[in-house]
Design an enzyme around this catalytic site. Structure first.
Site, PDB file in Angstrom:
ATOM      1  N   SER A  10       0.751  -1.357  -0.050  1.00  0.00           N
ATOM      2  CA  SER A  10       0.121   0.069   0.088  1.00  0.00           C
ATOM      3  C   SER A  10       0.969   1.236   0.156  1.00  0.00           C
ATOM      4  CB  SER A  10      -0.875   0.045   1.277  1.00  0.00           C
ATOM      5  OG  SER A  10      -1.434   1.211   1.445  1.00  0.00           O
ATOM      6  N   HIS A  35      -1.146  -1.317  -4.449  1.00  0.00           N
ATOM      7  CA  HIS A  35      -2.317  -0.954  -3.714  1.00  0.00           C
ATOM      8  C   HIS A  35      -2.431   0.555  -3.652  1.00  0.00           C
ATOM      9  CE1 HIS A  35      -5.868  -1.921  -1.413  1.00  0.00           C
ATOM     10  NE2 HIS A  35      -5.390  -1.138  -0.567  1.00  0.00           N
ATOM     11  N   ASP A  37      -4.889   3.475  -1.905  1.00  0.00           N
ATOM     12  CA  ASP A  37      -6.041   3.797  -1.304  1.00  0.00           C
ATOM     13  C   ASP A  37      -6.422   5.294  -1.536  1.00  0.00           C
ATOM     14  OD1 ASP A  37      -6.142   1.561   0.911  1.00  0.00           O
ATOM     15  OD2 ASP A  37      -4.035   2.136   1.069  1.00  0.00           O
ATOM     16  N   MET A  39      -9.151   7.917  -0.470  1.00  0.00           N
ATOM     17  CA  MET A  39      -9.818   8.444   0.860  1.00  0.00           C
ATOM     18  C   MET A  39     -10.758   9.692   0.563  1.00  0.00           C
ATOM     19  SD  MET A  39      -7.615   6.988   3.818  1.00  0.00           S
ATOM     20  CE  MET A  39      -6.996   5.551   3.950  1.00  0.00           C
ATOM     21  N   HIS A  68      -8.403   0.815  -4.230  1.00  0.00           N
ATOM     22  CA  HIS A  68      -9.346   0.530  -3.219  1.00  0.00           C
ATOM     23  C   HIS A  68     -10.088   1.884  -2.807  1.00  0.00           C
ATOM     24  CE1 HIS A  68      -9.531  -0.282   1.591  1.00  0.00           C
ATOM     25  NE2 HIS A  68     -10.892   0.003   1.006  1.00  0.00           N
ATOM     26  N   MET A  70     -12.256   4.308  -0.690  1.00  0.00           N
ATOM     27  CA  MET A  70     -12.893   4.248   0.594  1.00  0.00           C
ATOM     28  C   MET A  70     -13.609   5.726   0.331  1.00  0.00           C
ATOM     29  SD  MET A  70      -9.801   3.090   2.901  1.00  0.00           S
ATOM     30  CE  MET A  70      -8.702   3.051   1.437  1.00  0.00           C
ATOM     31  N   MET A 139     -11.303  -5.874   5.052  1.00  0.00           N
ATOM     32  CA  MET A 139     -10.618  -5.023   5.938  1.00  0.00           C
ATOM     33  C   MET A 139     -10.424  -5.798   7.338  1.00  0.00           C
ATOM     34  SD  MET A 139     -10.037  -2.505   3.986  1.00  0.00           S
ATOM     35  CE  MET A 139      -8.889  -1.674   5.408  1.00  0.00           C
ATOM     36  N   PHE A 145      -6.551   4.515   7.944  1.00  0.00           N
ATOM     37  CA  PHE A 145      -5.122   4.858   8.320  1.00  0.00           C
ATOM     38  C   PHE A 145      -4.294   3.776   8.197  1.00  0.00           C
ATOM     39  CE2 PHE A 145      -8.056   7.500  10.646  1.00  0.00           C
ATOM     40  CZ  PHE A 145      -7.625   8.997  10.394  1.00  0.00           C
ATOM     41  N   ASP A 177      -6.744  -6.572   4.146  1.00  0.00           N
ATOM     42  CA  ASP A 177      -6.013  -5.422   4.268  1.00  0.00           C
ATOM     43  C   ASP A 177      -5.965  -4.739   5.598  1.00  0.00           C
ATOM     44  OD1 ASP A 177      -5.201  -2.605   3.733  1.00  0.00           O
ATOM     45  OD2 ASP A 177      -6.895  -2.173   2.404  1.00  0.00           O
ATOM     46  N   GLY A 178      -4.842  -4.574   6.332  1.00  0.00           N
ATOM     47  CA  GLY A 178      -4.817  -4.053   7.437  1.00  0.00           C
ATOM     48  C   GLY A 178      -3.753  -4.729   8.462  1.00  0.00           C
ATOM     49  N   GLY A 179      -2.872  -4.168   9.099  1.00  0.00           N
ATOM     50  CA  GLY A 179      -2.119  -4.666  10.195  1.00  0.00           C
ATOM     51  C   GLY A 179      -1.447  -5.956   9.738  1.00  0.00           C
ATOM     52  N   GLY A 199       0.925  -2.147   4.260  1.00  0.00           N
ATOM     53  CA  GLY A 199       1.798  -0.584   4.027  1.00  0.00           C
ATOM     54  C   GLY A 199       3.050  -0.273   4.729  1.00  0.00           C
ATOM     55  N   SER A 200       2.572  -0.098   6.104  1.00  0.00           N
ATOM     56  CA  SER A 200       3.604   0.281   7.133  1.00  0.00           C
ATOM     57  C   SER A 200       4.647  -0.955   7.295  1.00  0.00           C
ATOM     58  CB  SER A 200       3.012   0.568   8.596  1.00  0.00           C
ATOM     59  OG  SER A 200       2.140  -0.396   8.954  1.00  0.00           O
TER      60      SER A 200
HETATM   61  C1  DX5 Z   1      -6.185   1.217   5.622  1.00  0.00           C
HETATM   62  C2  DX5 Z   1      -5.986   0.997   4.099  1.00  0.00           C
HETATM   63  C3  DX5 Z   1      -4.749   0.256   4.123  1.00  0.00           C
HETATM   64  C4  DX5 Z   1      -3.375   0.767   4.707  1.00  0.00           C
HETATM   65  C5  DX5 Z   1      -2.820  -0.644   5.261  1.00  0.00           C
HETATM   66  O1  DX5 Z   1      -7.428   2.218   5.370  1.00  0.00           O
HETATM   67  O2  DX5 Z   1      -7.115   0.543   3.372  1.00  0.00           O
HETATM   68  O3  DX5 Z   1      -4.519  -0.148   2.919  1.00  0.00           O
HETATM   69  O4  DX5 Z   1      -2.443   1.196   4.077  1.00  0.00           O
HETATM   70  O5  DX5 Z   1      -1.472  -0.240   6.060  1.00  0.00           O
HETATM   71  P1  DX5 Z   1      -1.103  -1.274   7.238  1.00  0.00           P
HETATM   72  O6  DX5 Z   1      -0.604  -2.386   6.426  1.00  0.00           O
HETATM   73  O7  DX5 Z   1      -0.090  -0.345   7.723  1.00  0.00           O
HETATM   74  O8  DX5 Z   1      -2.113  -1.590   8.050  1.00  0.00           O
HETATM   75 ZN    ZN Z   2      -6.463  -0.287   1.379  1.00  0.00          ZN
END
Ligand code: DX5
Ligand code: ZN
Length: 217
Positions: A10, A35, A37, A39, A68, A70, A139, A145, A177-179, A199-200
């Site tokens: 991401s 990916h 995002d 928003m 994606h 949002m 998700m 975030f 997606d996420g964490g 992402g992170s």
């Molecule tokens: C959150 C996004 C994710 C985000 C994931 O709303 O949809 O794609 O970037 O980030 P990490 O991998 O850090 O949870």
């Molecule tokens: Zn995403």
């Protein structure tokens, strides 16, 4: 399905002041998709990038885009992003009133159509639409975030979705997606995901290639 995990880094966690270099660096890894995002500050409490920036990314990216959305008013955003020809374009099920029509619209443009579910959203809402989908994105954090903690009940949801998918549409990919990091990737794989967003974990690593590789199990 016992193939290698597909990985979609991401860009939300990339260094936006050096976005071009970040896109090149991540595309040089073994990742499968980029990916993106999107928003809107309404559906989620954050704003990211629009079609002008994504168009520039698409020009230099050597990996296909996984967009994606949002957003509220997903029909409007589909019309903005479909011309950029991503591999996947996904909309949130909680937001779209005429989902069947929107999925048809995305697919009619030769783009794979995905539906995204917030952590609490029941899989029941997928029952009739799943046979038409190319992708379901779960998700595993509340969207908005990067850098949040994986919600543990997402593993049960993955297992339930895998059963549903195997029954109704074995071709449809399951993305989460996420964490996500090397710490939970084995459990995520066992629970039924075909593709992960990270992402992170990836952009926080010194060596992007190694981080991507650690997820490709
Ligand atoms: C959150 C996004 C994710 C985000 C994931 O709303 O949809 O794609 O970037 O980030 P990490 O991998 O850090 O949870
Ligand atoms: Zn995403």
């Amino acid at each position: 399905m016992k193939s290698t995990m597909l990985v979609a880094p991401s860009l939300l966690s990339a260094d936006f002041l050096n976005l071009g270099q970040e896109v090149e660096a991540i595309c040089a890894t073994q990742c499968d998709y980029l990916h993106i995002d999107v928003m809107d500050g309404h559906f989620v409490p954050n704003l990211t990038i629009g079609p002008l920036v994504v168009e520039k990314i698409a020009k230099i990216a050597t990996k296909p885009l996984d967009i994606h959305l949002m957003t509220r008013n997903s029909e409007f955003f589909v019309n903005l992003f479909a011309p950029l020809k991503p591999a996947f374009l996904s909309v949130h099920i909680e937001e779209v009133c005429h989902l069947d029509r929107l999925i048809e619209e995305i697919k009619s443009q030769g783009i794979k159509a995905g539906v995204v579910l917030n952590p609490h959203t029941s899989l029941d809402s997928l029952r009739y639409i799943l046979p038409k989908l190319d992708l379901v994105l779960l998700m595993s954090v509340n969207p908005g975030f990067g850098g949040q903690k994986f919600i543990p009940y997402s593993l049960q949801k993955l297992r339930d979705l895998r059963d549903l998918r195997d029954n109704l549409n074995p071709q449809c990919l399951i993305e989460i997606d996420g964490g996500i990091s090397a710490e939970n990737i084995a459990l995520i794989k066992e629970s039924g995901a075909d593709m992960v967003v990270a992402g992170s974990y990836i952009f926080g690593a010194k060596d992007y290639a190694k981080a991507v590789e650690s997820l490709k199990i």
